[in-house]
Motif scaffolding. Structure first.
Motif, mmCIF file in Angstrom:
data_model
loop_
_atom_site.group_PDB
_atom_site.id
_atom_site.type_symbol
_atom_site.label_atom_id
_atom_site.label_comp_id
_atom_site.label_asym_id
_atom_site.label_seq_id
_atom_site.Cartn_x
_atom_site.Cartn_y
_atom_site.Cartn_z
ATOM 1 N N ILE A 1 86.363 5.475 14.845
ATOM 2 C CA ILE A 1 85.712 6.777 14.943
ATOM 3 C C ILE A 1 84.660 6.916 13.848
ATOM 4 N N SER A 2 83.496 7.417 14.232
ATOM 5 C CA SER A 2 82.467 7.814 13.266
ATOM 6 C C SER A 2 82.409 9.329 13.268
ATOM 7 N N VAL A 3 82.629 9.928 12.115
ATOM 8 C CA VAL A 3 82.586 11.382 11.973
ATOM 9 C C VAL A 3 81.210 11.747 11.439
ATOM 10 N N ILE A 4 80.510 12.602 12.156
ATOM 11 C CA ILE A 4 79.169 13.031 11.774
ATOM 12 C C ILE A 4 79.276 14.444 11.201
ATOM 13 N N LEU A 5 78.928 14.579 9.917
ATOM 14 C CA LEU A 5 79.061 15.844 9.198
ATOM 15 C C LEU A 5 77.731 16.247 8.565
ATOM 16 N N PRO A 6 76.939 17.085 9.271
ATOM 17 C CA PRO A 6 75.697 17.574 8.675
ATOM 18 C C PRO A 6 75.998 18.703 7.686
ATOM 19 N N VAL A 7 75.233 18.730 6.593
ATOM 20 C CA VAL A 7 75.458 19.737 5.548
ATOM 21 C C VAL A 7 74.125 20.347 5.147
ATOM 22 N N TYR A 8 74.081 21.664 5.137
ATOM 23 C CA TYR A 8 72.929 22.358 4.573
ATOM 24 C C TYR A 8 73.422 23.605 3.856
ATOM 25 N N TYR B 1 95.229 9.791 11.390
ATOM 26 C CA TYR B 1 94.558 8.608 11.908
ATOM 27 C C TYR B 1 93.497 8.208 10.885
ATOM 28 N N LYS B 2 93.579 7.014 10.360
ATOM 29 C CA LYS B 2 92.776 6.610 9.201
ATOM 30 C C LYS B 2 91.582 5.711 9.503
ATOM 31 N N ASP B 3 91.449 5.204 10.724
ATOM 32 C CA ASP B 3 90.388 4.251 11.036
ATOM 33 C C ASP B 3 89.104 4.981 11.430
ATOM 34 N N PHE B 4 88.423 5.514 10.423
ATOM 35 C CA PHE B 4 87.181 6.243 10.671
ATOM 36 C C PHE B 4 86.231 6.056 9.500
ATOM 37 N N GLU B 5 84.966 6.341 9.771
ATOM 38 C CA GLU B 5 83.964 6.478 8.721
ATOM 39 C C GLU B 5 83.489 7.920 8.751
ATOM 40 N N LEU B 6 83.194 8.455 7.592
ATOM 41 C CA LEU B 6 82.704 9.823 7.483
ATOM 42 C C LEU B 6 81.254 9.756 7.023
ATOM 43 N N ALA C 1 73.224 6.109 12.274
ATOM 44 C CA ALA C 1 73.906 5.371 11.200
ATOM 45 C C ALA C 1 75.349 5.034 11.541
ATOM 46 N N SER C 2 75.857 5.567 12.628
ATOM 47 C CA SER C 2 77.274 5.392 12.961
ATOM 48 C C SER C 2 77.539 4.020 13.554
ATOM 49 N N SER C 3 78.768 3.543 13.377
ATOM 50 C CA SER C 3 79.149 2.254 13.943
ATOM 51 C C SER C 3 80.453 2.316 14.730
ATOM 52 N N GLY C 4 81.052 3.496 14.829
ATOM 53 C CA GLY C 4 82.327 3.644 15.524
ATOM 54 C C GLY C 4 82.194 3.638 17.029
#
Length: 147
Positions: free
Chosen positions: A6-13, A31-36, A80-83
């Motif tokens: 899983i790729s987690v996409i978190l935009p911040v402003y 569930y630990k197999d992710f990128e943030l 940029a995600s790879s999940g």
């Protein structure tokens, strides 16, 4: 390095008041197999410093030099995600600890489904204001009027 599931996409402003809790809720997933992938969209309120205070190899920080808006920022995170799966997270949201575990199990069991969501609780001043849950037919109807 293996690709995360899983790729987690978190935009911040400019979300300094909420971003730490949002990031902690993702890092606490069962569930630990992710990128943030955190994309700071040119924040000026100290959000960048809060984000940088986290040290976890699953976190990837992208910084927009100036505010580019949500759509461009999301697209930058997706690129940029790879999940195998994408998960969206907002900087002022908190995810329940089993969110990814439950959503991934559902998606794997139902490969013909392209998108899944969750129930949400809107909390204001510490009180739950409303809960929302839509079944499949309600979701289809709601898409005509809202997101």
């Amino acid at each position: 390095m293996n690709k995360p599931r899983i790729s987690v996409i978190l935009p911040v402003y400019n979300c300094v008041a909420f971003i730490s809790e949002a990031i902690k809720s993702i890092l606490a997933q069962t569930y630990k197999d992710f990128e943030l992938i955190i994309i700071d969209d040119g924040s000026t309120d100290g959000s960048s410093e809060k984000i940088a205070s986290f040290s976890d190899p699953r976190i990837h920080i992208i910084t927009n030099e100036k505010n580019s808006g949500l759509v461009k920022t999301l697209n930058r995170g997706i690129a940029a995600s790879s999940g195998e799966f994408l998960a969206r997270m907002d900087a002022d949201d908190v995810s329940e600890p089993r969110r990814f575990e439950v959503q991934l199990a559902f998606m794997v069991k139902n490969p013909s489904i392209g998108v899944c969501g969750t129930m949400m609780k809107v909390i204001h001043t510490g009180r739950i204001q409303r809960r929302r849950f839509f079944g499949p037919e309600s979701v289809k109807a709601a898409f005509l009027l809202t997101n």
